[in-house]
Design a protein around this motif. Sequence first.
Motif, mmCIF file in Angstrom:
data_model
loop_
_atom_site.group_PDB
_atom_site.id
_atom_site.type_symbol
_atom_site.label_atom_id
_atom_site.label_comp_id
_atom_site.label_asym_id
_atom_site.label_seq_id
_atom_site.Cartn_x
_atom_site.Cartn_y
_atom_site.Cartn_z
ATOM 1 N N VAL A 158 0.926 -1.288 -0.032
ATOM 2 C CA VAL A 158 0.037 -0.012 0.105
ATOM 3 C C VAL A 158 0.870 1.409 0.028
ATOM 4 C CG1 VAL A 158 -1.863 1.265 1.208
ATOM 5 C CG2 VAL A 158 -1.925 -1.036 1.110
ATOM 6 N N TYR A 159 1.911 1.059 0.778
ATOM 7 C CA TYR A 159 2.950 2.389 0.972
ATOM 8 C C TYR A 159 3.438 2.688 -0.636
ATOM 9 C CZ TYR A 159 6.777 5.190 1.940
ATOM 10 O OH TYR A 159 7.734 6.376 2.107
ATOM 11 N N ALA A 160 3.934 1.468 -1.369
ATOM 12 C CA ALA A 160 4.574 1.787 -2.576
ATOM 13 C C ALA A 160 3.464 2.397 -3.510
ATOM 14 C CB ALA A 160 5.042 0.355 -2.971
ATOM 15 N N PHE A 161 2.213 1.691 -3.501
ATOM 16 C CA PHE A 161 1.126 1.994 -4.410
ATOM 17 C C PHE A 161 0.863 3.545 -4.238
ATOM 18 C CE2 PHE A 161 -3.242 2.702 -5.321
ATOM 19 C CZ PHE A 161 -3.250 2.209 -6.828
ATOM 20 N N VAL A 162 0.763 4.044 -3.272
ATOM 21 C CA VAL A 162 0.420 5.407 -2.607
ATOM 22 C C VAL A 162 1.568 6.428 -2.986
ATOM 23 C CG1 VAL A 162 -0.167 7.219 -1.080
ATOM 24 C CG2 VAL A 162 -1.404 5.014 -0.971
ATOM 25 N N LEU A 163 2.744 6.119 -2.693
ATOM 26 C CA LEU A 163 3.853 6.847 -2.993
ATOM 27 C C LEU A 163 3.878 6.988 -4.567
ATOM 28 C CD1 LEU A 163 6.599 8.218 -2.133
ATOM 29 C CD2 LEU A 163 7.561 6.029 -2.351
ATOM 30 N N SER A 164 3.787 6.034 -5.218
ATOM 31 C CA SER A 164 4.039 6.517 -6.776
ATOM 32 C C SER A 164 3.010 7.325 -7.387
ATOM 33 C CB SER A 164 3.489 4.975 -7.314
ATOM 34 O OG SER A 164 2.210 4.553 -7.327
ATOM 35 N N THR A 165 1.965 7.661 -6.573
ATOM 36 C CA THR A 165 1.043 8.686 -7.160
ATOM 37 C C THR A 165 1.546 10.055 -6.421
ATOM 38 O OG1 THR A 165 -0.835 6.985 -7.152
ATOM 39 C CG2 THR A 165 -1.414 9.495 -7.091
ATOM 40 N N LYS A 180 4.382 10.851 -4.531
ATOM 41 C CA LYS A 180 5.601 11.547 -4.695
ATOM 42 C C LYS A 180 6.148 12.186 -3.415
ATOM 43 C CE LYS A 180 4.986 11.302 -9.799
ATOM 44 N NZ LYS A 180 5.166 10.061 -10.002
ATOM 45 N N ASN A 181 5.632 11.858 -2.455
ATOM 46 C CA ASN A 181 5.979 12.486 -1.116
ATOM 47 C C ASN A 181 5.775 11.591 0.170
ATOM 48 O OD1 ASN A 181 5.052 14.088 1.431
ATOM 49 N ND2 ASN A 181 6.036 15.931 0.103
ATOM 50 N N HIS A 182 6.876 11.696 0.896
ATOM 51 C CA HIS A 182 6.872 10.385 2.085
ATOM 52 C C HIS A 182 5.864 10.646 2.939
ATOM 53 C CE1 HIS A 182 8.072 7.925 5.248
ATOM 54 N NE2 HIS A 182 8.420 9.067 5.976
ATOM 55 N N ASP A 183 5.674 12.045 3.442
ATOM 56 C CA ASP A 183 4.556 12.536 4.610
ATOM 57 C C ASP A 183 3.223 12.392 4.026
ATOM 58 O OD1 ASP A 183 6.784 13.053 6.565
ATOM 59 O OD2 ASP A 183 7.011 15.219 5.440
ATOM 60 N N ASP A 211 -1.603 24.575 -1.227
ATOM 61 C CA ASP A 211 -0.390 25.088 -1.682
ATOM 62 C C ASP A 211 0.249 23.693 -2.330
ATOM 63 O OD1 ASP A 211 2.235 26.011 0.567
ATOM 64 O OD2 ASP A 211 2.200 25.679 -1.473
ATOM 65 N N SER A 212 0.958 24.155 -3.330
ATOM 66 C CA SER A 212 1.887 22.987 -4.110
ATOM 67 C C SER A 212 3.291 23.161 -3.523
ATOM 68 C CB SER A 212 2.126 23.713 -5.605
ATOM 69 O OG SER A 212 2.441 22.739 -6.105
ATOM 70 N N THR A 213 3.729 22.001 -3.057
ATOM 71 C CA THR A 213 5.172 21.555 -2.489
ATOM 72 C C THR A 213 5.622 20.967 -3.528
ATOM 73 O OG1 THR A 213 4.268 19.996 -1.418
ATOM 74 C CG2 THR A 213 4.325 21.941 -0.327
ATOM 75 N N GLU A 214 7.079 20.854 -3.357
ATOM 76 C CA GLU A 214 7.956 20.004 -4.134
ATOM 77 C C GLU A 214 8.202 18.807 -3.382
ATOM 78 O OE1 GLU A 214 9.902 21.116 -6.987
ATOM 79 O OE2 GLU A 214 8.682 22.680 -6.762
ATOM 80 N N ILE A 215 8.783 17.892 -4.413
ATOM 81 C CA ILE A 215 9.034 16.353 -4.084
ATOM 82 C C ILE A 215 9.928 16.589 -2.934
ATOM 83 C CG2 ILE A 215 10.079 14.176 -4.483
ATOM 84 C CD1 ILE A 215 9.091 14.716 -7.280
ATOM 85 N N ASN A 253 17.962 12.610 1.426
ATOM 86 C CA ASN A 253 18.342 13.168 2.791
ATOM 87 C C ASN A 253 17.443 12.945 3.893
ATOM 88 O OD1 ASN A 253 20.930 13.931 1.707
ATOM 89 N ND2 ASN A 253 19.722 15.735 0.918
ATOM 90 N N ASP A 254 16.162 12.207 3.545
ATOM 91 C CA ASP A 254 15.221 12.012 4.517
ATOM 92 C C ASP A 254 15.372 10.784 5.383
ATOM 93 O OD1 ASP A 254 13.048 11.671 6.187
ATOM 94 O OD2 ASP A 254 11.461 11.680 4.290
ATOM 95 N N LEU A 255 15.917 10.835 6.448
ATOM 96 C CA LEU A 255 16.438 9.784 7.336
ATOM 97 C C LEU A 255 15.039 8.842 7.715
ATOM 98 C CD1 LEU A 255 19.046 11.210 9.520
ATOM 99 C CD2 LEU A 255 19.498 9.884 7.567
ATOM 100 N N ASN A 256 13.975 9.508 7.641
ATOM 101 C CA ASN A 256 12.745 8.604 7.861
ATOM 102 C C ASN A 256 12.026 7.783 6.869
ATOM 103 O OD1 ASN A 256 12.909 9.446 10.801
ATOM 104 N ND2 ASN A 256 12.194 11.569 9.958
ATOM 105 N N PHE A 257 12.791 7.987 5.565
ATOM 106 C CA PHE A 257 12.063 7.256 4.545
ATOM 107 C C PHE A 257 11.843 5.905 4.853
ATOM 108 C CE2 PHE A 257 10.303 8.464 0.705
ATOM 109 C CZ PHE A 257 10.460 7.204 -0.210
#
Length: 196
Positions: free
Chosen positions: A50-57, A59-62, A111-115, A120-124
């Motif tokens: 589920v994580y991989a599926f959602v991340l593919s859409t 594109k932001n960890h949080d 708001d539009s934010t960058e990827i 450098n995200d140690l929590n990824f």
Amino acid sequence: MKLFLSMVVLDNTGSNEKQKLNIDEALFARIAANDMAAFEEFYRLTERTVYAFVLSTLKNHDDTLDVVQDTYLKIRAAAHLYQPMGKPMAWVFTIARNLSISKIRNKQKNDSTEITDIENDLNFSYVTDSEDRLVLQTALKILSSEETEIILLHAISGFTHREIAKNLDMKLSTVLSKYHRGLKKLKKYLIEEEVL
């Protein structure tokens, strides 16, 4: 493990390290009956997928973590609506996709934010190797959502191409085409970056 990097460079489509995702559809009935052990079992079996599926859409960890949490809350609340069809992950992916689309719409309003800088995200989650993080970050930038979805479901979740086709309601030839096209894009990009 360097799974992503080996997939891109070697096009390693037959890894034995992948774990088969086997979901007993009876879990949904147990979840609907408020069986927390069934819910925990379902979560353990599917969280990476589920994580991989959602991340593919997204594109932001949080944002992905938020939608994954919402997906499991929705599954728990709607488990009584599940109709066994032999494709439990297709139902889960539909919920996750709808929640992802809602998240995107809400973010566009506000708001539009960058990827996020994944490298450098140690929590990824799930990607501990720095080279894998770099390849993942590249994939999220240059590939289409469907290409990223297919590659991540194959790499992180260990889905076969046939399972991906079944769960995403796509033709196997389309899944294979998008998978190989995505890998070629990644390989070309990484080779060009290495030369520079």
